[in-house]
Design a protein around this motif. Structure first.
Motif, PDB file in Angstrom:
ATOM      1  N   LYS A   1       0.831  -1.200   0.000  1.00  0.00           N
ATOM      2  CA  LYS A   1       0.000   0.000   0.000  1.00  0.00           C
ATOM      3  C   LYS A   1       0.871   1.257   0.000  1.00  0.00           C
ATOM      4  CE  LYS A   1      -3.985   2.045   2.384  1.00  0.00           C
ATOM      5  NZ  LYS A   1      -4.948   1.888   3.501  1.00  0.00           N
ATOM      6  N   ARG A   2       1.973   1.237   0.752  1.00  0.00           N
ATOM      7  CA  ARG A   2       2.873   2.403   0.777  1.00  0.00           C
ATOM      8  C   ARG A   2       3.540   2.612  -0.584  1.00  0.00           C
ATOM      9  NH1 ARG A   2       3.903   0.568   6.167  1.00  0.00           N
ATOM     10  NH2 ARG A   2       5.665  -0.712   5.455  1.00  0.00           N
ATOM     11  N   LEU A   3       3.916   1.527  -1.237  1.00  0.00           N
ATOM     12  CA  LEU A   3       4.515   1.664  -2.567  1.00  0.00           C
ATOM     13  C   LEU A   3       3.497   2.196  -3.571  1.00  0.00           C
ATOM     14  CD1 LEU A   3       6.698  -1.575  -2.723  1.00  0.00           C
ATOM     15  CD2 LEU A   3       7.527   0.787  -2.802  1.00  0.00           C
ATOM     16  N   LEU A   4       2.236   1.814  -3.418  1.00  0.00           N
ATOM     17  CA  LEU A   4       1.181   2.351  -4.278  1.00  0.00           C
ATOM     18  C   LEU A   4       0.969   3.836  -4.013  1.00  0.00           C
ATOM     19  CD1 LEU A   4      -1.342  -0.609  -4.059  1.00  0.00           C
ATOM     20  CD2 LEU A   4      -0.219   0.181  -6.150  1.00  0.00           C
ATOM     21  N   GLN A   5       1.070   4.242  -2.743  1.00  0.00           N
ATOM     22  CA  GLN A   5       0.977   5.661  -2.421  1.00  0.00           C
ATOM     23  C   GLN A   5       2.104   6.440  -3.089  1.00  0.00           C
ATOM     24  OE1 GLN A   5       1.036   5.325   1.883  1.00  0.00           O
ATOM     25  NE2 GLN A   5      -1.150   5.778   2.033  1.00  0.00           N
ATOM     26  N   GLN A   6       3.298   5.863  -3.090  1.00  0.00           N
ATOM     27  CA  GLN A   6       4.431   6.501  -3.755  1.00  0.00           C
ATOM     28  C   GLN A   6       4.189   6.606  -5.257  1.00  0.00           C
ATOM     29  OE1 GLN A   6       8.642   5.355  -2.807  1.00  0.00           O
ATOM     30  NE2 GLN A   6       8.656   4.579  -4.899  1.00  0.00           N
ATOM     31  N   LEU A   7       3.637   5.541  -5.836  1.00  0.00           N
ATOM     32  CA  LEU A   7       3.415   5.496  -7.281  1.00  0.00           C
ATOM     33  C   LEU A   7       2.413   6.552  -7.738  1.00  0.00           C
ATOM     34  CD1 LEU A   7       3.767   4.107 -10.051  1.00  0.00           C
ATOM     35  CD2 LEU A   7       1.978   2.484  -9.343  1.00  0.00           C
ATOM     36  N   PHE A   8       1.314   6.689  -7.013  1.00  0.00           N
ATOM     37  CA  PHE A   8       0.256   7.605  -7.436  1.00  0.00           C
ATOM     38  C   PHE A   8       0.363   8.982  -6.788  1.00  0.00           C
ATOM     39  CE2 PHE A   8      -1.555   3.404  -8.375  1.00  0.00           C
ATOM     40  CZ  PHE A   8      -1.912   3.608  -9.697  1.00  0.00           C
TER      41      PHE A   8
ATOM     42  N   GLU B   1       6.116  -0.753  -8.892  1.00  0.00           N
ATOM     43  CA  GLU B   1       6.833   0.344  -8.241  1.00  0.00           C
ATOM     44  C   GLU B   1       7.969  -0.259  -7.437  1.00  0.00           C
ATOM     45  OE1 GLU B   1       7.697   3.034  -8.681  1.00  0.00           O
ATOM     46  OE2 GLU B   1       6.857   4.624  -7.429  1.00  0.00           O
ATOM     47  N   ARG B   2       9.023   0.523  -7.268  1.00  0.00           N
ATOM     48  CA  ARG B   2      10.151   0.084  -6.450  1.00  0.00           C
ATOM     49  C   ARG B   2      10.689   1.267  -5.665  1.00  0.00           C
ATOM     50  NH1 ARG B   2      11.939  -0.755 -12.040  1.00  0.00           N
ATOM     51  NH2 ARG B   2      13.620   0.683 -12.638  1.00  0.00           N
TER      52      ARG B   2
ATOM     53  N   PRO C   1       8.013  19.631  -9.534  1.00  0.00           N
ATOM     54  CA  PRO C   1       6.806  19.075 -10.151  1.00  0.00           C
ATOM     55  C   PRO C   1       6.972  17.606 -10.521  1.00  0.00           C
ATOM     56  CG  PRO C   1       7.343  21.208 -11.107  1.00  0.00           C
ATOM     57  CD  PRO C   1       8.513  20.823 -10.254  1.00  0.00           C
ATOM     58  N   LEU C   2       5.965  16.806 -10.207  1.00  0.00           N
ATOM     59  CA  LEU C   2       5.916  15.404 -10.607  1.00  0.00           C
ATOM     60  C   LEU C   2       4.741  15.192 -11.556  1.00  0.00           C
ATOM     61  CD1 LEU C   2       6.700  13.297  -7.406  1.00  0.00           C
ATOM     62  CD2 LEU C   2       8.264  14.162  -9.137  1.00  0.00           C
ATOM     63  N   PHE C   3       4.871  14.203 -12.425  1.00  0.00           N
ATOM     64  CA  PHE C   3       3.867  13.926 -13.442  1.00  0.00           C
ATOM     65  C   PHE C   3       3.523  12.443 -13.438  1.00  0.00           C
ATOM     66  CE2 PHE C   3       6.381  17.524 -14.588  1.00  0.00           C
ATOM     67  CZ  PHE C   3       5.542  18.416 -15.232  1.00  0.00           C
TER      68      PHE C   3
END
Length: 335
Positions: free
Chosen positions: A50-57, A158-159, A305-307
């Motif tokens: 879940k934390r890696l998904l938070q990082q991804l999105f 994600e990694r 900025p992130l995209f």
């Protein structure tokens, strides 16, 4: 999938720029030896996934049901034998450093499809602008509950930052092998496309401006000062992300345009967290990139900025893609 069927990989990678170096002031980075264990996702990995998904999105993570997605990754591994996490050898209880899995996009409202519904709804939302209509149409037609079109399978990956990119080829290769076996055993329809989602970041500052002192208070005013401040923000973000000065870059594009799409009038460049995005963009039939809203503390934490980036790869080109990723990123064999 039985856990003992996962393979291991060893890596001897230098720490990225910004890591701790020797106290003697040497510019040479330290080297670390790490044995990585490629394992099937388990229940114990739920929170880490879940934390890696938070990082991804990133700042859009609240738009998705991340709990449902993390649960889907674990269940897909258990029921279909699809998906992999990376942990350190002999430390099974440690959180995974990376994961890869798949999910078939769907807008059908029924029990068990909460994760697919959440991701599909999000992708349709971010591709709703006229400039990204082609992406939107592919997703919508494949995910509709009344559609007879071939499905679209999203690759969730994600990694952690600082993970060596050499882990990507075996991750993607195992994923495709496992997915093919699962589709064959269930007689499920073959997908028309694989959808890849990743992040890219503003990398406009990686130039001769790097020589400027970040602590210099004698900052010019006007446009020159604005550009200098922007350069500082991008450098700090890149250091936080573990990116190197010569990390892969691509010219910026307007919101909604493809990563390798039309020319942009802006000066900004986008840097890649995952270097395999270069190979993905080359074989993608459709792609778009859009700006994530900045976090509330962006100005205080010097957030650049992130995209978000979406790429649709035709199923028939996946073998070509895997070969290119392996050619680009695989570790050389020891002499």
């Amino acid at each position: 999938m039985p856990i003992d069927t996962k393979r291991k990989a060893e890596d001897d990678e230098p720490r990225p720029e910004g890591s701790d170096y020797d106290s003697d002031g040497s510019e040479e980075p330290d080297f670390i030896n790490v044995d990585f264990d490629f394992r099937a996702p388990e229940e114990i990995d739920f929170l880490a996934l879940k934390r890696l998904l938070q990082q991804l999105f990133y700042t859009h993570n609240t738009k998705l049901d991340l709990s449902a997605l993390a649960d889907h990754i674990v269940k897909t591994s258990t029921t279909q034998g699809v998906g992999t996490t990376i942990k350190v050898v002999d430390d099974e209880d440690q959180d995974p450093y990376a994961f890869v899995s798949t999910i078939q996009l769907s807008s059908e409202k029924k029990a068990g499809l909460e994760a697919a519904n959440s991701l599909t709804k999000y992708l349709l939302e971010v591709s709703s602008k006229p400039s990204s209509k082609s992406v939107h149409d592919v997703i919508k037609s494949a995910a509709s509950s009344t559609s007879t079109n071939a499905p679209v399978i999203a690759v969730l990956h994600e990694r952690m930052v600082n993970m060596p990119p050499q882990v990507a080829p075996p991750l993607y290769k195992m994923l495709l092998e496992e997915l093919k076996a699962s589709l064959s055993s269930t007689s499920a329809p073959q997908p028309s496309h694989y959808l890849f989602f990743s992040r890219v970041f503003s990398a406009d500052a990686f130039s001769d401006d790097e020589a400027m002192d970040e602590d210099d208070d004698d900052e010019p005013s006007g446009l020159a000062g604005a550009r200098k401040r922007k350069a500082k923000l991008a450098r700090r973000e890149a250091k936080k992300a573990g990116a190197k000065k010569d990390a892969p870059k691509t010219r910026a594009i307007s919101d909604g345009m493809g990563l390798s799409g039309a020319e942009s009038s802006g000066d900004e460049q986008l840097g890649l967290f995952h270097p395999e995005d270069i190979a993905i963009s080359k074989v993608a039939s459709h792609s778009l990139t859009y700006r994530f809203p900045p976090p509330a503390d962006a100005s205080d934490s010097f957030e650049a900025p992130l995209f978000g980036r979406v790429a649709l790869v035709p199923a028939g080109k996946m073998e070509t893609l895997l070969q290119q990723i392996e050619a680009d990123l695989s570790m050389p064999m020891p002499q």
